[in-house]
Write a protein that holds these residues in place. Structure first.
Motif, PDB file in Angstrom:
ATOM      1  N   ASN A 165       0.798  -1.302   0.161  1.00 43.09           N
ATOM      2  CA  ASN A 165       0.164   0.013  -0.095  1.00 43.09           C
ATOM      3  C   ASN A 165       0.896   1.343   0.077  1.00 43.09           C
ATOM      4  O   ASN A 165       0.534   2.308  -0.666  1.00 43.09           O
ATOM      5  N   SER A 475      -5.873  -6.659   0.613  1.00 46.12           N
ATOM      6  CA  SER A 475      -5.317  -7.461  -0.351  1.00 46.12           C
ATOM      7  C   SER A 475      -6.465  -8.307  -1.407  1.00 46.12           C
ATOM      8  O   SER A 475      -6.164  -8.350  -2.519  1.00 46.12           O
ATOM      9  N   ASN A 478      -6.854  -5.773  -4.173  1.00 49.79           N
ATOM     10  CA  ASN A 478      -5.876  -6.047  -5.048  1.00 49.79           C
ATOM     11  C   ASN A 478      -6.265  -7.173  -5.884  1.00 49.79           C
ATOM     12  O   ASN A 478      -5.866  -7.444  -6.929  1.00 49.79           O
ATOM     13  N   LYS A 482      -6.730  -7.546 -10.072  1.00 52.81           N
ATOM     14  CA  LYS A 482      -6.056  -8.393 -10.844  1.00 52.81           C
ATOM     15  C   LYS A 482      -6.976  -9.347 -11.611  1.00 52.81           C
ATOM     16  O   LYS A 482      -6.915  -9.602 -12.859  1.00 52.81           O
TER      17      LYS A 482
END
Length: 509
Positions: A165, A475, A478, A482
């Protein structure tokens, strides 16, 4: 007698005269010889003086040269002595250093031996301490190690998430501003109008009597025109208008131009229709080539293969999501040139790749490959450079990017297509994309609700406070981003916001 005496006197006179002459001549010659001898002595002394002077000069020169050589020899001898002293000093230094190294080596060997003994002692103490700890804790060393590893894993995950981060925030602060500046400046410098085409063309006529002539007896004219051009002609009650319908804009244009010539000429019959359609088809082909050449000249692109020029010209009659393909290609080319200049790359090559990036959308035959891959094969067939072929084939991530031109073409294609009003998206495809966004987020454990907002440009994910903590939300964001990048195709970017909240509810009775 007299004669005899005279002759005797003459003889005596001659003898006496000869003797006198000889005496006189001998004295004169002696004097000349003496003078010559004196002059010779003078010359001899003079020459001897000159020779002696030259000898003395040569002797002085030789002595001077000998003195210089002696000086040089003395200097060489002094330098050799200095070198000898220097070498002797170096030899002494080397001997001294060699002695020091030998002393250090012995000291290191002693220290190594001492360290080896201490290491053995430490291993023995460590084994004893481990036995004591195992006895006190009731755990074996392997069990304790596993617990420690698990603890370190959790701590490492937390630290890694925080570190990621921090890196992302720093990158956003430094890179986002510059990237936005380049993109916005590029869009502003290459702002063009966008054109939206439909699948129909309206042909205006002066009066409704022309409709009957176009239809012909028992519809033979309109059938001949439809068969020659491959379009559908709709003649209804619409005043002063005929609708030409076809998915191919080239066919519609050929039909429109043919109708214009037929109506202007007044002779409308099947043979004339076929003749005019053939003539107009040739004119349209010439116009396509001229459009391609003019486009290349306007953009300053040289050396295009004639077939690529024709394909570029055909883009004028094609559209993608309602956006004119040629205008989109020109706009993308200009955007690529500006962005390449901002990034210090070759703007001419970037402009060339931007113009050709959608040539796979206007094939003469319907290919089975995606248009990006097919376009790259066309470019390679017509001798374009490998980096340009790669930029064409990779602008939809269907081929691996191997040059810096590829991401520039990809970004500029998205900029041109995502501009408000540039394209129209089918409602079903739009709704499907939003559903896919929400379903991807819902597939993760702990997610309770998902909402795709702002036309799919932001995805809000609500998670259960009892299932996911604050560190895990970072997380999760992210991972969802993705997965969307890997599995979906979308214009622009999608912002993923993960929301975790704790609610306490009680009732007053």
């Amino acid at each position: 007698m007299v004669y005899i005496i005279s002759a005797a006197c003459l003889v005596v006179g001659c003898i006496v005269g000869f003797a006198v002459f000889r005496y006189v001549a001998t004295g004169k010659y002696r004097k000349i010889i003496e003078e010559a001898g004196k002059e010779a002595e003078v010359i001899k002394e003079k020459k001897l003086l000159e020779v002696k002077e030259k000898f003395l000069n040569k002797k002085a020169e030789l002595e001077k040269e000998v003195q210089q050589r002696n000086q040089q020899l003395q200097q060489h001898e002094n330098r050799l002595k200095q070198r000898e002293l220097s070498l002797n000093q170096r030899q002494d230094d080397l001997n001294r250093k060699k002695g020091e190294l030998e002393t250090d080596r012995k000291r290191l060997e002693n220290q190594q031996q001492a360290l080896t003994r201490r290491e053995e002692e430490l291993k023995s103490l460590e084994a004893q301490e481990r036995e004591k700890l195992e006895t006190i804790s009731g755990l074996s060393a392997d069990e304790a190690r596993e617990r420690l590893v698990e603890s370190l894993k959790d701590e490492a995950k937390t630290d890694a998430a925080s570190y990621i981060n921090e890196i992302m925030d720093d990158a956003k602060m430094t890179a986002s501003k510059e990237a936005k500046r380049i993109v916005i400046q590029t869009i502003q410098r290459v702002a063009t109008e966008t054109a939206i085409e439909n699948s129909v063309t309206v042909f205006h006529i002066d009066n409704d009597e022309v409709k009957g002539r176009i239809i012909g007896r028992e519809g033979r004219n309109i059938r001949a025109l439809e068969a020659a051009t491959g379009v559908e002609i709709v003649v209804d009650d619409t005043p002063e208008a005929i609708v030409i319908s076809a998915f191919d804009p080239v066919r519609r244009e050929i039909c429109r131009l043919a109708l214009h010539q037929l109506v202007s000429d007044g002779r409308i019959h099947p043979a004339r229709i076929e003749e005019v359609v053939a003539k107009v088809t040739k004119q349209v082909e010439e116009e396509i080539i001229e459009t391609g050449k003019r486009t290349a000249i306007d953009l300053g692109i040289h050396g295009l293969h004639p077939e690529l020029v024709r394909i570029v010209g055909k883009m004028k009659y094609r559209s993608s999501y309602g956006q004119n393909l040629l205008q989109h290609a020109r706009e993308t080319a200009n955007l690529c040139a500006v962005m390449a200049s901002e990034l210090g790359l070759n703007p001419k090559k970037a402009k060339r790749a931007g113009l050709l990036h959608d040539i796979g959308k206007v094939p003469d035959e319907e290919p089975e490959l995606p248009h990006a891959i097919y376009g790259a094969k066309l470019a390679e067939k017509y001798k374009e450079k490998p980096d340009i072929c790669n930029a064409i084939g990779a602008h939809h991530d269907e081929m691996e990017m191997t040059s810096l031109l590829a991401p520039i073409v990809q970004v500029c294609d998205a900029i041109s297509g995502a501009r408000p009003g540039a394209r129209r998206e089918i409602v079903e495809a739009y709704i499907k994309r939003l559903n896919d966004l929400e379903n991807i987020a819902m597939s993760y454990p702990g997610v309770t609700k998902t909402y795709a907002i702002q036309a799919g440009r932001e995805l809000r994910v609500i998670v259960g406070a009892d299932k996911i903590d604050d560190k895990q939300t970072e997380s999760l964001s992210n991972e969802i981003a993705k997965k969307i990048q890997d599995e979906m195709t979308y214009p622009g970017q999608v912002k993923i916001t993960v929301i975790r909240e704790t609610r306490a509810v009680s009732y007053a009775k």
